[in-house]
Design an enzyme around this catalytic site. Sequence first.
Site, PDB file in Angstrom:
ATOM      1  N   GLU A  95      -4.440  -8.464   4.744  1.00  0.00           N
ATOM      2  CA  GLU A  95      -4.811  -7.342   3.879  1.00  0.00           C
ATOM      3  C   GLU A  95      -4.989  -7.781   2.428  1.00  0.00           C
ATOM      4  O   GLU A  95      -5.083  -6.937   1.538  1.00  0.00           O
ATOM      5  CB  GLU A  95      -3.773  -6.218   3.971  1.00  0.00           C
ATOM      6  CG  GLU A  95      -3.830  -5.484   5.297  1.00  0.00           C
ATOM      7  CD  GLU A  95      -2.851  -4.313   5.376  1.00  0.00           C
ATOM      8  OE1 GLU A  95      -3.041  -3.462   6.259  1.00  0.00           O
ATOM      9  OE2 GLU A  95      -1.905  -4.240   4.562  1.00  0.00           O
ATOM     10  N   ALA A 120       4.345   1.181  12.150  1.00  0.00           N
ATOM     11  CA  ALA A 120       4.864  -0.091  11.624  1.00  0.00           C
ATOM     12  C   ALA A 120       5.506  -0.968  12.690  1.00  0.00           C
ATOM     13  O   ALA A 120       6.243  -1.899  12.366  1.00  0.00           O
ATOM     14  CB  ALA A 120       5.862   0.176  10.508  1.00  0.00           C
ATOM     15  N   ALA A 121       5.194  -0.714  13.962  1.00  0.00           N
ATOM     16  CA  ALA A 121       5.853  -1.467  15.033  1.00  0.00           C
ATOM     17  C   ALA A 121       5.547  -2.955  14.947  1.00  0.00           C
ATOM     18  O   ALA A 121       6.449  -3.797  15.064  1.00  0.00           O
ATOM     19  CB  ALA A 121       5.441  -0.918  16.393  1.00  0.00           C
ATOM     20  N   GLY A 122       4.281  -3.307  14.754  1.00  0.00           N
ATOM     21  CA  GLY A 122       3.916  -4.707  14.670  1.00  0.00           C
ATOM     22  C   GLY A 122       4.556  -5.395  13.485  1.00  0.00           C
ATOM     23  O   GLY A 122       5.029  -6.539  13.589  1.00  0.00           O
ATOM     24  N   ASP A 123       4.581  -4.710  12.351  1.00  0.00           N
ATOM     25  CA  ASP A 123       5.203  -5.283  11.154  1.00  0.00           C
ATOM     26  C   ASP A 123       6.696  -5.481  11.355  1.00  0.00           C
ATOM     27  O   ASP A 123       7.277  -6.469  10.892  1.00  0.00           O
ATOM     28  CB  ASP A 123       4.961  -4.374   9.949  1.00  0.00           C
ATOM     29  CG  ASP A 123       3.490  -4.266   9.590  1.00  0.00           C
ATOM     30  OD1 ASP A 123       2.739  -5.207   9.889  1.00  0.00           O
ATOM     31  OD2 ASP A 123       3.094  -3.234   9.012  1.00  0.00           O
ATOM     32  N   ASN A 171       0.832  -1.201   0.000  1.00  0.00           N
ATOM     33  CA  ASN A 171       0.000   0.000   0.000  1.00  0.00           C
ATOM     34  C   ASN A 171       0.864   1.247   0.000  1.00  0.00           C
ATOM     35  O   ASN A 171       1.945   1.258   0.596  1.00  0.00           O
ATOM     36  CB  ASN A 171      -0.885   0.069   1.248  1.00  0.00           C
ATOM     37  CG  ASN A 171      -1.957  -0.996   1.294  1.00  0.00           C
ATOM     38  OD1 ASN A 171      -2.485  -1.403   0.254  1.00  0.00           O
ATOM     39  ND2 ASN A 171      -2.287  -1.442   2.485  1.00  0.00           N
ATOM     40  N   MET A 172       0.368   2.290  -0.637  1.00  0.00           N
ATOM     41  CA  MET A 172       0.985   3.589  -0.435  1.00  0.00           C
ATOM     42  C   MET A 172       0.283   4.235   0.754  1.00  0.00           C
ATOM     43  O   MET A 172      -0.949   4.389   0.761  1.00  0.00           O
ATOM     44  CB  MET A 172       0.844   4.464  -1.672  1.00  0.00           C
ATOM     45  CG  MET A 172       1.592   5.785  -1.554  1.00  0.00           C
ATOM     46  SD  MET A 172       3.391   5.577  -1.292  1.00  0.00           S
ATOM     47  CE  MET A 172       3.922   5.037  -2.917  1.00  0.00           C
ATOM     48  N   GLY A 212       2.290  -4.104  23.091  1.00  0.00           N
ATOM     49  CA  GLY A 212       2.730  -2.716  23.100  1.00  0.00           C
ATOM     50  C   GLY A 212       3.811  -2.484  24.141  1.00  0.00           C
ATOM     51  O   GLY A 212       4.805  -3.210  24.203  1.00  0.00           O
TER      52      GLY A 212
END
Length: 305
Positions: free
Chosen positions: A140, A250-253, A12-13, A223
């Site tokens: 997604e 983007a922490a989870g990624d 995605n952008m 978290g």
Amino acid sequence: MPAKVVVIGSLNMDLVTRAPRLPRGGETLIGKSFATVSGGKGANQAVAAARLGAQVSMVGCVGSDAYGEALRGALLAEQIDCQAVSTVEDSSGVALIVVDDNSQNAIVIVAGANGALTPEVIDRFDAVLQAADVIICQLEVPDATVGHALKRGRELGKTVILNPAPASRPLPADWYAAIDYLIPNESEASALSGLPVDSLSTAKTAATRLIAMGAGKVIITLGSQGSLFADGTRFEHFPAAKVKAVDTTAAGDTFVGGFAAALAAGKSEADAIRFGQVAAALSVTRAGAQPSIPTLSDVQAFKAP
């Protein structure tokens, strides 16, 4: 050669604006800034794994537009194999992101070309999956594609990771047996298990249920509270590194990509989790999705305050 990680998922952008707080329904706020940043959970995880030491291939779809060219270019710049990134006659996927002064975010995703990633596309690039050590999927792209990829990964004997994001409903029951590592955050773990997840104790209860549903092992990211590992016989809590957050987008990624890269490189589960957590902690100290993802040398140089 470094270990091989294959990421099947979205590109995605990200259209990112910063505002003092997140808007309420019917409200118009004055934003502080705007930027377009390459993202998508699949692409973010691919970039994270690549920067953190893995040889990576991406399987996904982009549109025949300027965003599609930019998304592919961003992956190529990270030395990610894009032979399985197809261009389709559609607009590229986009994510509309608002980040507030407390570094919390609200996101709306339009799938666009990501909807063209079908099971048939996965089959067309089966050789890419065969070359993998670890296969990562998210939510997604179409559910049929995710389920097909998970099961194919299991057939091939690969280590299969599912990051069930975004999740607002239970997963199909027949997916669980194909998943080695299920990695949800608190809200996703709650949606999948049907149980509230707002503490370490409730996370243990949810993880137990998810394993009973068939998942091999579960890592619930919490978290600032770190993460919880469960394998059906034991739990282990991994406290988070303490940093000052700027943007959590983007922490989870980053955690998923870092965990996969470390696991594929032969690290133990515990060391791979710690490695992913340090990478994720570094990512929240920087703005943006892919621009915030640290490198292997960044993680190796990190010293907890």
